[in-house]
Structures are given as structure tokens and as C-alpha cells.
Design a protein around this motif. Structure first.
Motif, mmCIF file in Angstrom:
data_model
loop_
_atom_site.group_PDB
_atom_site.id
_atom_site.type_symbol
_atom_site.label_atom_id
_atom_site.label_comp_id
_atom_site.label_asym_id
_atom_site.label_seq_id
_atom_site.Cartn_x
_atom_site.Cartn_y
_atom_site.Cartn_z
ATOM 1 N N PRO A 239 -4.832 2.119 -1.690
ATOM 2 C CA PRO A 239 -4.189 0.874 -1.248
ATOM 3 C C PRO A 239 -3.294 1.074 -0.021
ATOM 4 O O PRO A 239 -3.309 0.252 0.906
ATOM 5 N N GLY A 240 -2.528 2.164 0.000
ATOM 6 C CA GLY A 240 -1.661 2.426 1.143
ATOM 7 C C GLY A 240 -2.457 2.741 2.396
ATOM 8 O O GLY A 240 -2.140 2.269 3.502
ATOM 9 N N TRP A 241 -3.511 3.545 2.235
ATOM 10 C CA TRP A 241 -4.370 3.882 3.374
ATOM 11 C C TRP A 241 -4.993 2.617 3.965
ATOM 12 O O TRP A 241 -5.043 2.433 5.184
ATOM 13 N N ASP A 242 -5.440 1.709 3.101
ATOM 14 C CA ASP A 242 -6.049 0.477 3.591
ATOM 15 C C ASP A 242 -5.017 -0.405 4.295
ATOM 16 O O ASP A 242 -5.325 -1.037 5.307
ATOM 17 N N ARG A 243 -3.798 -0.456 3.764
ATOM 18 C CA ARG A 243 -2.755 -1.239 4.421
ATOM 19 C C ARG A 243 -2.464 -0.679 5.806
ATOM 20 O O ARG A 243 -2.210 -1.425 6.753
ATOM 21 N N TRP A 244 -2.496 0.646 5.939
ATOM 22 C CA TRP A 244 -2.284 1.256 7.250
ATOM 23 C C TRP A 244 -3.455 0.944 8.181
ATOM 24 O O TRP A 244 -3.258 0.595 9.345
ATOM 25 N N LEU A 245 -4.671 1.052 7.672
ATOM 26 C CA LEU A 245 -5.850 0.745 8.487
ATOM 27 C C LEU A 245 -5.848 -0.698 8.971
ATOM 28 O O LEU A 245 -6.368 -1.004 10.055
ATOM 29 N N ALA A 246 -5.277 -1.604 8.181
ATOM 30 C CA ALA A 246 -5.276 -3.023 8.527
ATOM 31 C C ALA A 246 -4.538 -3.299 9.833
ATOM 32 O O ALA A 246 -4.746 -4.350 10.446
ATOM 33 N N ARG A 247 -3.710 -2.376 10.277
ATOM 34 C CA ARG A 247 -3.031 -2.540 11.568
ATOM 35 C C ARG A 247 -4.006 -2.459 12.731
ATOM 36 O O ARG A 247 -3.737 -3.000 13.811
ATOM 37 N N MET A 248 -5.137 -1.755 12.512
ATOM 38 C CA MET A 248 -6.050 -1.466 13.615
ATOM 39 C C MET A 248 -7.487 -1.928 13.382
ATOM 40 O O MET A 248 -8.265 -2.025 14.324
ATOM 41 N N TRP A 249 -7.835 -2.169 12.120
ATOM 42 C CA TRP A 249 -9.222 -2.500 11.781
ATOM 43 C C TRP A 249 -9.277 -3.813 11.003
ATOM 44 O O TRP A 249 -8.459 -4.053 10.122
ATOM 45 N N GLU A 250 -10.270 -4.617 11.318
ATOM 46 C CA GLU A 250 -10.449 -5.899 10.652
ATOM 47 C C GLU A 250 -11.122 -5.715 9.300
ATOM 48 O O GLU A 250 -11.850 -4.728 9.090
ATOM 49 N N PRO A 251 -10.937 -6.650 8.369
ATOM 50 C CA PRO A 251 -11.693 -6.610 7.108
ATOM 51 C C PRO A 251 -13.196 -6.604 7.400
ATOM 52 O O PRO A 251 -13.660 -7.250 8.335
ATOM 53 N N GLY A 252 -13.932 -5.816 6.605
ATOM 54 C CA GLY A 252 -15.374 -5.732 6.786
ATOM 55 C C GLY A 252 -15.820 -4.624 7.707
ATOM 56 O O GLY A 252 -17.008 -4.288 7.737
ATOM 57 N N THR A 253 -14.899 -4.039 8.469
ATOM 58 C CA THR A 253 -15.260 -2.887 9.292
ATOM 59 C C THR A 253 -15.301 -1.640 8.407
ATOM 60 O O THR A 253 -14.631 -1.568 7.375
ATOM 61 N N TRP A 254 -16.069 -0.646 8.825
ATOM 62 C CA TRP A 254 -16.361 0.454 7.903
ATOM 63 C C TRP A 254 -15.127 1.239 7.424
ATOM 64 O O TRP A 254 -15.090 1.651 6.255
ATOM 65 N N PRO A 255 -14.086 1.453 8.237
ATOM 66 C CA PRO A 255 -12.943 2.193 7.677
ATOM 67 C C PRO A 255 -12.274 1.486 6.498
ATOM 68 O O PRO A 255 -11.718 2.143 5.614
ATOM 69 N N ARG A 256 -12.356 0.149 6.486
ATOM 70 C CA ARG A 256 -11.757 -0.590 5.366
ATOM 71 C C ARG A 256 -12.588 -0.451 4.092
ATOM 72 O O ARG A 256 -12.140 -0.860 3.005
ATOM 73 N N ASN A 257 -13.777 0.144 4.200
ATOM 74 C CA ASN A 257 -14.640 0.312 3.029
ATOM 75 C C ASN A 257 -14.227 1.468 2.127
ATOM 76 O O ASN A 257 -14.791 1.632 1.034
ATOM 77 N N PHE A 258 -13.255 2.284 2.546
ATOM 78 C CA PHE A 258 -12.748 3.305 1.628
ATOM 79 C C PHE A 258 -12.172 2.642 0.382
ATOM 80 O O PHE A 258 -12.456 3.061 -0.750
ATOM 81 N N LEU A 259 -11.367 1.618 0.590
ATOM 82 C CA LEU A 259 -10.799 0.901 -0.559
ATOM 83 C C LEU A 259 -11.912 0.222 -1.356
ATOM 84 O O LEU A 259 -11.872 0.213 -2.596
ATOM 85 N N ARG A 260 -12.894 -0.331 -0.685
ATOM 86 C CA ARG A 260 -14.012 -0.972 -1.377
ATOM 87 C C ARG A 260 -14.762 0.042 -2.237
ATOM 88 O O ARG A 260 -15.096 -0.236 -3.390
#
Length: 279
Positions: A239-260
Motif C-alpha cells: 500500500p505504501g509503495w503504491d501511494r508513492w508510485l501514485a505521485r508519478m504513475w497513473e492508475p492502470g499503468t504497469w508499476p501500479r500493478n504491484f498492488l494489484r
């Protein structure tokens, strides 16, 4: 940077060569602070906007979580496998009282960066810190050379877990303890690797390998290590990693798929501990 005579060279995979070569993951703002890990966010408030200091604190917290797991074994000499820029080695040396810390990495450019990053510490404590060129599957050290061994977010790059486990068991002294922290497929479900390749570019390109936890724990046990235990810590990572990624990556982009992948049960983060038995 040292290399023991007679050590067997081990090839760097093309994906690892590229990721940690001239472009270097650690140079990305995503990994600011020099710690290349997803962070341990347990004590960080995720309900407010995250700062660079929060990110660095999470990365340091991951190292502290791992280093604390080395207890109750005590000893003066510790090895980090996959040490990157060596900032984790500095934490081990300065905060945990080891007499000597060795950081080992397979990538020569990372080792040069580690020596540059830790130049002041190397100058102040030259007898207590060194960086060595070697692979997890072929370590350039003597049998029983270390009291403890740890690895933070590097095992997903290892190509041969059996070889790593055998080497870990070899370089640890009897009674020595190993701690490995990284992300793995939670079980032996054969659909896991295919699904991860669909979700995450790092798996489709071969940078990360979809090792399962049973593969890792089995390798450690076959190497003769005992007390092997895997503890899931994903709730403090993803959850924390995804919150950090959200600063730079939009939902649906592959880095946000770690949480998925975590929520699907395809991927989780683990701390795995083991010990070389006494004779």
C-alpha cells in the motif's frame, strides 16, 4: 573493491546489466535516497501526502526490519548479498555494531558507485567496510567466513536459488543466520509467472524472476539450513509503495500493478530466515 582469487565468474543477465548499468535505477527519483527497495511503510502515515523524507524513511525501515531479524545470532562479520549502492551496509555498520560489513554485488558499475557513495565511511573506517565483486550463486569468500548474511530486494534477480542457498550455507559459520527479504509468488501455482508477466514489465523483460516461496524455502532446506521460516510482510510494503508510485504513475499503468498483483494473491513480500546448524 575486492575479488578473491579462484572465484568462479557468473554471468549477469542482460536485463540486470541494463537496469543497473549506465542508466542505473538508483538515479531515478522513484528510488531517491540510494536505497533500491520498495520500502517498509508500517510506521508512516499513508493518509497524508508523502514526501521524499517519507520515502527514504521507508527504505531505511526495510533495512532495519531485516537487520533486526538477524537476532539472536551475534557476531562481528556480516555479508550483504546484492548490496547496490552500499547505503544498507552503512546502516548495518553504524547502527547495528557489526565489526565488519562486506557488501557484494554482481554489477561492477554498482560497486564503483558504492565506493563513491560511501567514500567518507570507507576513509574513516577502512578496516570495517569493504565491497566485493561476486554473484549470489558464486560467492568469492571462504567457508564459514561470515556470522550473518542478509539480502534486501535482490533475490528476485537471482537466476538459481539452489546455487544461492548452497553458497549462503557455505559462507556462513555454524550457527550463522541468514535473512532474505524480497517479493515472491506466495505458492507453487504455475499460473503465477504468466500472470506476473502480463501485469508487470519487470517480469516480462526478465529483470525479475517469478520465484515462489516454496522454491526458496526448499532450496535453503536442501542446502542444509534449518529453522527456515517465511513471513509475509506485504501489508507493510505494497500500500505504501503504491501511494508513492501514485505521485508519478497513473492508475492502470504497469508499476501500479504491484498492488494489484498483491491483492490478487499473485505476489507478496516476504522475510525469510534460516540458520546454519551447529555441528
Amino acid at each position: 573493491m575486492t575479488q578473491c582469487p579462484g572465484a568462479t565468474p557468473y554471468p549477469i543477465s542482460p536485463a540486470v546489466q541494463e537496469a543497473y548499468g549506465p542508466t542505473d535505477l538508483s538515479s531515478m527519483s522513484l528510488f531517491g535516497g540510494g536505497f533500491i527497495n520498495f520500502g517498509y511503510w508500517q510506521d508512516i502515515d499513508l493518509g497524508r501526502p508523502l514526501t521524499e523524507d517519507d520515502r527514504i524513511s521507508s527504505q531505511q525501515a526495510m533495512y532495519r526490519h531485516v537487520l533486526a531479524a538477524l537476532a539472536p545470532v551475534e557476531g562481528p562479520r556480516v555479508l550483504e548479498v546484492g548490496s547496490g549502492l552500499g547505503v544498507g551496509c552503512a546502516v548495518a555498520l553504524e547502527e547495528y555494531g557489526f565489526a565488519h560489513v562486506t557488501g557484494m554485488d554482481i554489477h561492477p558499475q554498482q560497486l564503483k558507485r558504492a565506493e563513491q557513495t560511501n567514500a567518507d565511511l570507507l576513509a574513516r573506517r577502512p578496516e570495517q567496510l569493504r565491497f566485493a565483486h561476486g554473484a549470489a550463486e558464486s560467492m568469492p569468500f571462504a567457508e564459514g567466513e561470515f556470522d550473518c548474511l542478509y539480502s534486501v530486494e535482490a533475490a528476485q534477480h537471482f537466476r538459481d536459488l539452489d546455487a544461492f542457498a548452497q553458497e549462503a550455507a557455505r559462507v556462513l559459520r555454524p550457527g550463522g543466520r541468514a535473512v532474505i527479504a524480497s517479493f515472491f509468488v506466495p505458492d507453487a501455482d504455475l499460473a503465477g509467472p504468466e500472470r506476473l508477466a502480463e501485469l508487470l514489465d519487470t517480469y516480462s523483460t526478465g529483470l525479475d524472476v517469478a520465484h515462489t516461496i516454496p522454491q526458496l524455502t526448499g532450496s535453503l532446506e536442501r542446502a542444509g539450513l534449518t529453522g527456515v521460516r517465511a513471513t509475509a510482510i506485504g501489508a507493510s510494503v505494497w500500500p505504501g509503495w503504491d501511494r508513492w508510485l501514485a505521485r508519478m504513475w497513473e492508475p492502470g499503468t504497469w508499476p501500479r500493478n504491484f498492488l494489484r498483483a498483491y491483492r490478487e494473491g499473485t505476489l507478496d513480500y516476504f522475510t525469510v530466515t534460516a540458520q546454519r546448524p551447529m555441528p
